[in-house]
Motif scaffolding. Structure first.
Motif, short mmCIF file in Angstrom:
data_model
loop_
_atom_site.label_atom_id
_atom_site.label_comp_id
_atom_site.label_asym_id
_atom_site.label_seq_id
_atom_site.Cartn_x
_atom_site.Cartn_y
_atom_site.Cartn_z
N GLU A 94 0.81 -1.22 0.00
CA GLU A 94 0.00 0.00 0.00
C GLU A 94 0.84 1.27 0.00
N ILE A 95 2.14 1.15 0.27
CA ILE A 95 2.98 2.33 0.47
C ILE A 95 2.98 3.23 -0.76
N ASN A 96 3.34 2.72 -1.91
CA ASN A 96 3.47 3.58 -3.08
C ASN A 96 2.15 4.11 -3.61
N PRO A 97 1.06 3.32 -3.66
CA PRO A 97 -0.22 3.91 -4.07
C PRO A 97 -0.68 5.05 -3.16
N VAL A 98 -0.52 4.88 -1.85
CA VAL A 98 -0.92 5.94 -0.92
C VAL A 98 -0.02 7.16 -1.08
N MET A 99 1.28 6.93 -1.22
CA MET A 99 2.22 8.04 -1.39
C MET A 99 1.88 8.86 -2.63
N LEU A 100 1.56 8.18 -3.72
CA LEU A 100 1.23 8.89 -4.97
C LEU A 100 0.02 9.79 -4.77
N LYS A 101 -1.01 9.28 -4.11
CA LYS A 101 -2.22 10.08 -3.89
C LYS A 101 -1.95 11.27 -2.97
N LEU A 102 -1.11 11.07 -1.97
CA LEU A 102 -0.76 12.19 -1.09
C LEU A 102 -0.02 13.27 -1.86
N MET A 126 3.69 5.63 7.53
CA MET A 126 3.98 6.77 6.67
C MET A 126 3.55 8.04 7.40
N HIS A 127 4.54 8.87 7.72
CA HIS A 127 4.26 10.13 8.41
C HIS A 127 4.06 11.22 7.37
N ILE A 141 -6.32 13.37 2.12
CA ILE A 141 -6.04 12.24 3.02
C ILE A 141 -7.01 11.10 2.73
N HIS A 142 -8.29 11.42 2.57
CA HIS A 142 -9.30 10.39 2.30
C HIS A 142 -8.99 9.68 0.99
N ASP A 143 -8.66 10.43 -0.05
CA ASP A 143 -8.34 9.82 -1.35
C ASP A 143 -7.12 8.92 -1.24
N ALA A 144 -6.13 9.35 -0.45
CA ALA A 144 -4.92 8.55 -0.28
C ALA A 144 -5.22 7.25 0.46
N LEU A 145 -5.98 7.34 1.53
CA LEU A 145 -6.31 6.14 2.29
C LEU A 145 -7.18 5.18 1.49
N ALA A 146 -7.96 5.73 0.55
CA ALA A 146 -8.78 4.87 -0.30
C ALA A 146 -7.93 3.99 -1.21
#
Length: 296
Positions: A94-102, A126-127, A141-146
């Motif tokens: 999940e790290i890279n998909p969430v990072m990209l959205k952030l 991930m801080h 944040i919501h989009d990233a967590l999704a």
């Protein structure tokens, strides 16, 4: 006359800036974007995103979300907008998909690392940080967590809450601050005595913003507990605390930064043990005594 006009313009500009700084944030919009209500401490609104979807075990202990899987985002009003800080709990995939959205949402990544060792499945942390319109940052944040499997619908706490089968009064006395029960885990937040700032803003209250030493006890039966959390340290405190923890049978599992430009520079030391709770509390107190932490 020209000087008088300049003075009037300057006063009006200052008043306008003051009004912008004091402007009320529409917290309902932030709540709606994140799909949950905040825990409010002073002017800080903190939103929890526990990984209740994960079944994580470490040394035979089934880890409760409140022990080590409690992701969060905190908002602090700043200059008419807000500053955010947070810690998201993720699986490796999940790290890279969430990072990209952030990144797409204009937020900053301030650290990515482990907090635990030997956990199965492995979890990463991930801080994040940012400054801007709070509702827009909440949507990012919501989009990233999704992009992860983090539950985005807040679940109701169990009723009655899980019992804490420990002598919590004795733990309070040893640690030196009052703990609180949360989801079957007994939690302490021990603030530092000296102020901490980030981006020119003093981080108060420290606990909700992640700059107080966090200590968590999860009962494991017969007066034992699994403990984890993180010490918040300046450089000179790092090795004395490592020595105190190791001398008391507490494993150091990570040492790293969580932020980018805080003052003073801070280091975060994560730990783990599963043993007699009172014995471990005394070891943690010995480590706290090596820091500039408060004690009631």
């Amino acid at each position: 006359m020209r000087n008088l006009s300049w003075i009037i313009v300057s006063i009006l500009a200052a008043l306008s800036a003051t009004a912008a700084t004091a402007q009320e944030i529409d917290w309902q919009k932030v709540d709606d974007a994140l799909g949950r209500k905040a825990a409010v401490s002073g002017d800080v609104h903190r939103y929890g995103f526990p990984r209740s979807d994960l079944v994580v075990a470490l040394d035979g202990v089934a880890i409760k979300p409140a022990l080590a899987l409690g992701g969060w985002i905190a908002f602090k009003p700043m200059h008419g907008q807000a500053m955010i800080m947070g810690d998201l709990v993720l699986l490796e995939t999940e790290i890279n998909p969430v990072m990209l959205k952030l990144m797409e949402g204009g937020l900053e990544i301030t650290a990515v690392h482990n907090h635990l060792l030997r956990a199965n499945p492995a979890t990463f942390y991930m801080h994040v940080g940012g400054h801007g319109d709070p509702a827009k940052m909440a949507a990012a944040i919501h989009d990233a967590l999704a992009a992860s499997k983090t539950p985005l619908t807040a679940s109701a706490p169990p009723s009655p809450p899980p019992a804490i089968d420990l002598d919590t009064a004795q733990l309070d006395q040893i640690i030196g601050v009052k703990g609180q029960a949360n989801g079957g885990v007994y939690q302490f937040g021990v603030p530092r005595r000296d102020p901490v700032s980030e981006g020119g803003m003093q981080l108060m209250p420290g606990g909700p913003l992640g700059v107080a030493t966090a200590i968590n006890f999860q009962p494991t039966g017969n007066g034992k507990a699994a403990i984890t959390g993180d010490f918040v340290l300046i450089g000179d405190e790092v090795n004395p605390v490592i020595k105190a923890l190791r001398q008391n049978g507490i494993e150091v599992t990570a040492l790293h930064s969580h932020m980018l430009d805080e003052q003073p520079r801070l280091y975060f030391m994560h730990f783990w043990a599963n043993d007699d709770a009172v014995k471990l509390a005394k070891g943690l107190r010995a480590a706290l005594d090596k820091t500039a932490s408060t004690k009631s």
